[in-house]
Enzyme design. Structure first.
Site, PDB file in Angstrom:
ATOM      1  N   ASP A  27      -0.923  -8.743   4.625  1.00 61.20           N
ATOM      2  CA  ASP A  27      -0.079  -7.553   4.738  1.00 61.20           C
ATOM      3  C   ASP A  27      -0.583  -6.531   3.723  1.00 61.20           C
ATOM      4  OD1 ASP A  27       1.939  -5.682   4.970  1.00 61.20           O
ATOM      5  OD2 ASP A  27       3.480  -6.924   4.048  1.00 61.20           O
ATOM      6  N   GLU A  79       2.688   2.145   1.282  1.00 60.56           N
ATOM      7  CA  GLU A  79       3.724   1.678   2.203  1.00 60.56           C
ATOM      8  C   GLU A  79       4.651   0.705   1.500  1.00 60.56           C
ATOM      9  OE1 GLU A  79       5.492  -1.076   5.304  1.00 60.56           O
ATOM     10  OE2 GLU A  79       4.234  -1.512   3.555  1.00 60.56           O
ATOM     11  N   GLU A  80       4.075  -0.192   0.707  1.00 59.42           N
ATOM     12  CA  GLU A  80       4.844  -1.267   0.095  1.00 59.42           C
ATOM     13  C   GLU A  80       5.826  -0.786  -0.969  1.00 59.42           C
ATOM     14  OE1 GLU A  80       4.953  -3.998   1.376  1.00 59.42           O
ATOM     15  OE2 GLU A  80       3.037  -4.590   2.245  1.00 59.42           O
TER      16      GLU A  80
END
Length: 401
Positions: free
Chosen positions: A115, A148-149
């Site tokens: 991810d 994003e994280e």
């Protein structure tokens, strides 16, 4: 057209070996650019935007954007976009990927970074396959987002005119390539500063105002009211549902809350989140936390009758969305999953996605998985069968007539 799965896996292993935790994506951005050029994408088609200058936290680089002009019979069709994110969670620092049968595992006691290196591998493989076989396709934008994280910042701050006006987008972030994610929750990120008064806990505790006790009373009230964890208010079809969590508790900037057991704690900083598919309900959850902290501050007083104070702040990280099943992007996604031998699983997600902001920007976006498993944990691993399917799915979507 079969995908070169060995080359696709080699790319994934290459990207997994490059550290790039959220906010520090410069190195992986360079590696992705190099791989794209090696795949035949001209250097002039690859660029970084300036989203990092608008992101309110330190960010090394902007989003990576790639323009692929249309080719053949589809060259004048409306532009579509494929996207993913190139950052990982901090737990991935120091990962050592290793192929083990049809899995990629980690030899280090860290998260692996599937991810979302899986999504990066899919997008670069798409570009490589289109170029290698000279396949007909419409104009395509590839978007690799930063941060994003840590708040979907790259997708939030991208400039739409940089994307070439795609009519639909396909995001890669998840496990099964057959998942067709058409909606996701919205979320508030909140924080509260609790101001008490220090005093000697052994000599004159009554003169102090404990910030720790204010926090404890507030969280006890939140829990008793059913606002912590899984939140369900009402029954049946009219029930409103969401989740909440209390995250780091510190003295601010990573410092401990309090310096010693013999001093009444005068300051505590708490961070948390509220989520729901209902755009109004996650705000209601946040309000319940705010009210509980304010009430608790008034309850904790010292011998002079002075009470604690709180400063509560909340910001919406992203808004919920749920696209209609009739939208062309969903029909294309479902048809493509079936075409590569999958069974489409149309669903919504309980986590935030870059798609939240793309839909907010007016670009209908479906999210697929790409082989991730146990993300954000030291048990993370990658399913190469799903990764291969995700690569084939991207080529199928790009070349559909």
């Amino acid at each position: 057209m079969p995908v070169d799965t060995k080359a696709a896996t080699d790319r994934l292993m290459r990207f997994l070996a490059v550290e790039g935790v959220t906010g520090q994506e410069a190195a992986i951005g360079r590696e992705l650019s190099a791989a794209l050029k090696e795949s035949g994408v001209p250097a002039k088609a690859i660029r970084l935007d300036d989203a990092n200058t608008r992101i309110p936290v330190p960010t090394e680089t902007g989003n990576l954007i790639v323009d692929l002009p249309g080719r053949g019979a589809l060259h004048n069709q409306p532009r579509i976009m494929f996207m993913t994110h190139m950052d990982t969670v901090p737990l991935c620092a120091g990962a050592k990927p290793k192929k083990s049968g049809r899995k990629i595992v980690n030899e280090a006691r860290t998260a692996l970074g599937g991810d979302n290196r899986c999504g990066c591998g899919v997008l670069v493989t798409l570009a490589a396959e289109l170029e290698k076989h000279k396949l007909d396709h419409p104009p395509i934008t590839l978007l690799f987002c930063v941060r994003e994280e840590s708040g979907l910042y790259g997708a939030r701050h991208v400039k739409l005119d940089e994307l070439g006006s795609p009519v639909m987008a396909f995001n890669y972030d998840g496990g099964s390539a057959s998942n067709v994610v058409i909606g996701a929750v919205g979320a508030d990120r909140w924080s509260v500063e609790i101001f008490g008064r220090a005093s000697h806990a052994g000599v004159a505790p009554e003169r102090g105002i404990s910030s720790t006790m204010i926090m404890a009373l507030a969280l006890a009230e939140v829990k008793a009211g059913g606002w912590f964890g899984k939140v369900v208010k009402g029954k049946g079809a009219s029930a409103r549902m969401g989740t909440s969590n209390v995250g780091p508790v510190t003295g601010g900037e990573g410092r401990p809350a309090g310096d010693a057991t013999n001093v009444v704690t005068d300051y505590v900083h708490v961070r948390g989140e509220s989520r729901s598919h209902d755009g109004k309900f996650f705000k209601e959850i946040t309000k319940a936390y705010k009210a509980a902290f304010e009430k608790a501050a008034k309850k904790v007083t010292n011998a002079q009758g002075k009470s604690g104070k709180v400063k509560f702040k909340a910001e919406t990280d992203y808004f919920p969305f749920r696209m209609k099943d009739s939208q062309p992007v969903i029909k294309r996604a479902v048809e493509a999953v079936s075409a590569v031998g999958g069974t489409p699983n149309v669903r919504t997600a309980n986590g935030g996605l870059d798609a939240n902001w793309m839909v907010r920007h007016g670009i209908p976006t479906v999210t697929f998985g790409a082989g991730q498993n146990e993300a954000h944990t030291i048990d993370e691993w990658i399913n190469l069968d799903e990764y291969d399917r995700a690569c084939a799915l991207a080529v199928q979507i790009a070349t559909m007539r």
